[in-house]
Scaffold this motif. Structure first.
Motif, PDB file in Angstrom:
ATOM      1  N   MET A   1       0.839  -1.177   0.000  1.00 24.96           N
ATOM      2  CA  MET A   1       0.000   0.000   0.000  1.00 24.96           C
ATOM      3  C   MET A   1       0.890   1.249   0.000  1.00 24.96           C
ATOM      4  SD  MET A   1      -3.148   0.781   2.486  1.00 24.96           S
ATOM      5  CE  MET A   1      -3.247   2.341   3.267  1.00 24.96           C
ATOM      6  N   THR A   2       0.439   2.288  -0.667  1.00 22.46           N
ATOM      7  CA  THR A   2       1.165   3.547  -0.753  1.00 22.46           C
ATOM      8  C   THR A   2       0.380   4.618  -0.019  1.00 22.46           C
ATOM      9  OG1 THR A   2       1.964   2.881  -2.926  1.00 22.46           O
ATOM     10  CG2 THR A   2       2.215   5.177  -2.348  1.00 22.46           C
ATOM     11  N   GLN A   3       1.113   5.468   0.707  1.00 19.91           N
ATOM     12  CA  GLN A   3       0.477   6.542   1.445  1.00 19.91           C
ATOM     13  C   GLN A   3       1.204   7.852   1.185  1.00 19.91           C
ATOM     14  OE1 GLN A   3       0.662   4.791   5.479  1.00 19.91           O
ATOM     15  NE2 GLN A   3      -1.565   4.956   5.463  1.00 19.91           N
ATOM     16  N   GLN A   4       0.482   8.950   1.416  1.00 17.79           N
ATOM     17  CA  GLN A   4       1.098  10.267   1.362  1.00 17.79           C
ATOM     18  C   GLN A   4       1.161  10.819   2.773  1.00 17.79           C
ATOM     19  OE1 GLN A   4      -0.435  13.048  -1.497  1.00 17.79           O
ATOM     20  NE2 GLN A   4       1.276  14.435  -1.157  1.00 17.79           N
ATOM     21  N   LEU A   5       2.345  11.238   3.143  1.00 16.44           N
ATOM     22  CA  LEU A   5       2.595  11.847   4.433  1.00 16.44           C
ATOM     23  C   LEU A   5       2.483  13.356   4.277  1.00 16.44           C
ATOM     24  CD1 LEU A   5       3.801  11.694   7.383  1.00 16.44           C
ATOM     25  CD2 LEU A   5       6.038  11.945   6.274  1.00 16.44           C
ATOM     26  N   TRP A   6       1.765  13.983   5.181  1.00 12.23           N
ATOM     27  CA  TRP A   6       1.639  15.437   5.219  1.00 12.23           C
ATOM     28  C   TRP A   6       2.037  15.879   6.617  1.00 12.23           C
ATOM     29  CZ3 TRP A   6       0.095  18.004   0.833  1.00 12.23           C
ATOM     30  CH2 TRP A   6      -0.578  17.264  -0.137  1.00 12.23           C
ATOM     31  N   ILE A   7       2.984  16.795   6.716  1.00 14.94           N
ATOM     32  CA  ILE A   7       3.374  17.330   8.017  1.00 14.94           C
ATOM     33  C   ILE A   7       3.224  18.847   7.954  1.00 14.94           C
ATOM     34  CG2 ILE A   7       5.207  17.581   9.729  1.00 14.94           C
ATOM     35  CD1 ILE A   7       6.366  14.941   8.706  1.00 14.94           C
ATOM     36  N   TYR A   8       2.454  19.402   8.867  1.00 11.56           N
ATOM     37  CA  TYR A   8       2.193  20.836   8.929  1.00 11.56           C
ATOM     38  C   TYR A   8       2.918  21.413  10.144  1.00 11.56           C
ATOM     39  CZ  TYR A   8      -1.577  19.731   5.686  1.00 11.56           C
ATOM     40  OH  TYR A   8      -2.298  19.300   4.609  1.00 11.56           O
ATOM     41  N   ILE A   9       3.849  22.337   9.898  1.00 15.94           N
ATOM     42  CA  ILE A   9       4.598  22.983  10.966  1.00 15.94           C
ATOM     43  C   ILE A   9       4.780  24.464  10.606  1.00 15.94           C
ATOM     44  CG2 ILE A   9       5.824  20.899  11.723  1.00 15.94           C
ATOM     45  CD1 ILE A   9       8.255  21.876  10.105  1.00 15.94           C
ATOM     46  N   ASP A  10       5.429  25.215  11.489  1.00 11.78           N
ATOM     47  CA  ASP A  10       5.817  26.590  11.196  1.00 11.78           C
ATOM     48  C   ASP A  10       7.272  26.608  10.785  1.00 11.78           C
ATOM     49  OD1 ASP A  10       3.327  27.539  11.909  1.00 11.78           O
ATOM     50  OD2 ASP A  10       3.944  28.246  13.883  1.00 11.78           O
ATOM     51  N   GLU A  11       7.646  27.494   9.876  1.00 15.69           N
ATOM     52  CA  GLU A  11       9.035  27.534   9.426  1.00 15.69           C
ATOM     53  C   GLU A  11       9.996  27.935  10.534  1.00 15.69           C
ATOM     54  OE1 GLU A  11      10.019  30.273   6.283  1.00 15.69           O
ATOM     55  OE2 GLU A  11       8.824  31.842   7.165  1.00 15.69           O
ATOM     56  N   GLY A  12       9.532  28.605  11.554  1.00 11.90           N
ATOM     57  CA  GLY A  12      10.395  29.002  12.660  1.00 11.90           C
ATOM     58  C   GLY A  12      10.610  27.915  13.703  1.00 11.90           C
ATOM     59  N   ASP A  13       9.937  26.768  13.565  1.00 14.90           N
ATOM     60  CA  ASP A  13      10.095  25.691  14.549  1.00 14.90           C
ATOM     61  C   ASP A  13      11.522  25.150  14.517  1.00 14.90           C
ATOM     62  OD1 ASP A  13       7.442  25.990  15.126  1.00 14.90           O
ATOM     63  OD2 ASP A  13       6.782  24.152  14.123  1.00 14.90           O
ATOM     64  N   SER A  14      12.112  25.045  15.698  1.00 16.38           N
ATOM     65  CA  SER A  14      13.470  24.490  15.769  1.00 16.38           C
ATOM     66  C   SER A  14      13.571  23.549  16.955  1.00 16.38           C
ATOM     67  CB  SER A  14      14.509  25.609  15.879  1.00 16.38           C
ATOM     68  OG  SER A  14      14.355  26.307  17.094  1.00 16.38           O
ATOM     69  N   LEU A  15      14.573  22.706  16.881  1.00 12.88           N
ATOM     70  CA  LEU A  15      14.820  21.714  17.911  1.00 12.88           C
ATOM     71  C   LEU A  15      16.324  21.526  18.000  1.00 12.88           C
ATOM     72  CD1 LEU A  15      13.315  19.726  19.806  1.00 12.88           C
ATOM     73  CD2 LEU A  15      13.382  18.068  17.952  1.00 12.88           C
ATOM     74  N   GLU A  16      16.869  21.775  19.149  1.00 13.06           N
ATOM     75  CA  GLU A  16      18.310  21.640  19.375  1.00 13.06           C
ATOM     76  C   GLU A  16      19.115  22.451  18.363  1.00 13.06           C
ATOM     77  OE1 GLU A  16      19.064  17.448  19.414  1.00 13.06           O
ATOM     78  OE2 GLU A  16      17.807  17.132  21.177  1.00 13.06           O
ATOM     79  N   GLY A  17      18.665  23.677  18.088  1.00 13.58           N
ATOM     80  CA  GLY A  17      19.410  24.588  17.231  1.00 13.58           C
ATOM     81  C   GLY A  17      19.278  24.380  15.735  1.00 13.58           C
ATOM     82  N   ARG A  18      18.430  23.451  15.308  1.00  9.78           N
ATOM     83  CA  ARG A  18      18.230  23.198  13.873  1.00  9.78           C
ATOM     84  C   ARG A  18      16.746  23.247  13.572  1.00  9.78           C
ATOM     85  NH1 ARG A  18      20.344  17.945  12.457  1.00  9.78           N
ATOM     86  NH2 ARG A  18      20.249  18.658  10.328  1.00  9.78           N
ATOM     87  N   THR A  19      16.412  23.638  12.332  1.00 17.12           N
ATOM     88  CA  THR A  19      14.992  23.719  12.003  1.00 17.12           C
ATOM     89  C   THR A  19      14.372  22.326  11.995  1.00 17.12           C
ATOM     90  OG1 THR A  19      15.236  23.533   9.599  1.00 17.12           O
ATOM     91  CG2 THR A  19      15.407  25.758  10.555  1.00 17.12           C
ATOM     92  N   VAL A  20      13.141  22.278  12.423  1.00 20.58           N
ATOM     93  CA  VAL A  20      12.407  21.011  12.431  1.00 20.58           C
ATOM     94  C   VAL A  20      12.235  20.503  11.004  1.00 20.58           C
ATOM     95  CG1 VAL A  20      10.184  19.932  12.983  1.00 20.58           C
ATOM     96  CG2 VAL A  20      11.275  21.460  14.631  1.00 20.58           C
ATOM     97  N   ALA A  21      11.995  21.410  10.066  1.00 23.92           N
ATOM     98  CA  ALA A  21      11.819  21.004   8.667  1.00 23.92           C
ATOM     99  C   ALA A  21      13.061  20.287   8.150  1.00 23.92           C
ATOM    100  CB  ALA A  21      11.510  22.211   7.798  1.00 23.92           C
ATOM    101  N   THR A  22      14.229  20.830   8.420  1.00 15.61           N
ATOM    102  CA  THR A  22      15.478  20.192   7.982  1.00 15.61           C
ATOM    103  C   THR A  22      15.641  18.822   8.619  1.00 15.61           C
ATOM    104  OG1 THR A  22      16.541  22.326   7.651  1.00 15.61           O
ATOM    105  CG2 THR A  22      18.000  20.428   7.938  1.00 15.61           C
ATOM    106  N   ARG A  23      15.345  18.721   9.880  1.00 14.67           N
ATOM    107  CA  ARG A  23      15.471  17.432  10.581  1.00 14.67           C
ATOM    108  C   ARG A  23      14.500  16.396  10.021  1.00 14.67           C
ATOM    109  NH1 ARG A  23      18.032  17.961  16.085  1.00 14.67           N
ATOM    110  NH2 ARG A  23      16.934  16.020  16.445  1.00 14.67           N
ATOM    111  N   ILE A  24      13.277  16.827   9.671  1.00 16.22           N
ATOM    112  CA  ILE A  24      12.298  15.906   9.086  1.00 16.22           C
ATOM    113  C   ILE A  24      12.788  15.411   7.733  1.00 16.22           C
ATOM    114  CG2 ILE A  24       9.986  15.764   8.070  1.00 16.22           C
ATOM    115  CD1 ILE A  24       9.096  17.698  10.356  1.00 16.22           C
ATOM    116  N   VAL A  25      13.235  16.333   6.878  1.00 19.35           N
ATOM    117  CA  VAL A  25      13.717  15.949   5.546  1.00 19.35           C
ATOM    118  C   VAL A  25      14.906  14.997   5.670  1.00 19.35           C
ATOM    119  CG1 VAL A  25      14.805  16.814   3.434  1.00 19.35           C
ATOM    120  CG2 VAL A  25      12.832  18.007   4.396  1.00 19.35           C
ATOM    121  N   GLU A  26      15.837  15.276   6.564  1.00 19.62           N
ATOM    122  CA  GLU A  26      16.995  14.393   6.763  1.00 19.62           C
ATOM    123  C   GLU A  26      16.566  13.017   7.261  1.00 19.62           C
ATOM    124  OE1 GLU A  26      19.427  16.680   9.412  1.00 19.62           O
ATOM    125  OE2 GLU A  26      20.304  17.872   7.781  1.00 19.62           O
ATOM    126  N   THR A  27      15.588  12.967   8.137  1.00 29.01           N
ATOM    127  CA  THR A  27      15.077  11.691   8.658  1.00 29.01           C
ATOM    128  C   THR A  27      14.459  10.862   7.537  1.00 29.01           C
ATOM    129  OG1 THR A  27      14.691  12.633  10.856  1.00 29.01           O
ATOM    130  CG2 THR A  27      13.442  10.646  10.282  1.00 29.01           C
TER     131      THR A  27
END
Length: 129
Positions: A1-27
């Motif tokens: 089965m195939t699914q589409q993941l959607w994650i909604y955040i704010d661009e200013g969200d950060s975690l441990e000094g890095r943006t959450v968006a960057t961490r999600i993409v890297e993960t």
């Protein structure tokens, strides 16, 4: 089965000094997801009800980001605990999708049907200065 993941955040969200968006993409990339897209909204609001827009002075920037990926259900399910850990404020949604067509760009300088063995030589060449 195939699914589409959607994650909604704010661009200013950060975690441990890095943006959450960057961490999600890297993960997602490290897990082998075939592709990820990050979309930046021009405005929006979440459950807090505060509207953010690029038309208004809003520092630090809190514009909405949507990160989306289409992948196998089993891989996305395995990633949900890590993604949930990263998304402390936001929304994560999975939707079933039907993939109709996948078009891929030709990659690299060599035709796809060639292997490394087809173009490499076993003879060692050395240069002495």
């Amino acid at each position: 089965m195939t699914q589409q993941l959607w994650i909604y955040i704010d661009e200013g969200d950060s975690l441990e000094g890095r943006t959450v968006a960057t961490r999600i993409v890297e993960t997602l990339r490290a897990a082998g997801a075939p592709g990820v897209t990050v979309l930046r909204g021009v405005g929006g609001y979440g459950t807090h009800g505060v509207f953010h827009s690029d038309l208004l002075v809003d520092i630090p920037s809190r514009l909405p980001l949507v990160i989306t990926c289409i992948d196998r259900s089993d891989r996305l399910q395995r990633l949900l605990p890590k993604l949930s850990e990263l998304v402390q404020e936001g929304l994560i949604v999975l939707s079933p999708v039907q993939v109709v067509k996948v078009g891929r760009r030709a990659g690299g300088a060599l035709p796809a049907h060639l292997t490394v063995a087809d173009v490499m030589t076993h003879d060692v060449v050395s240069v002495t200065c």
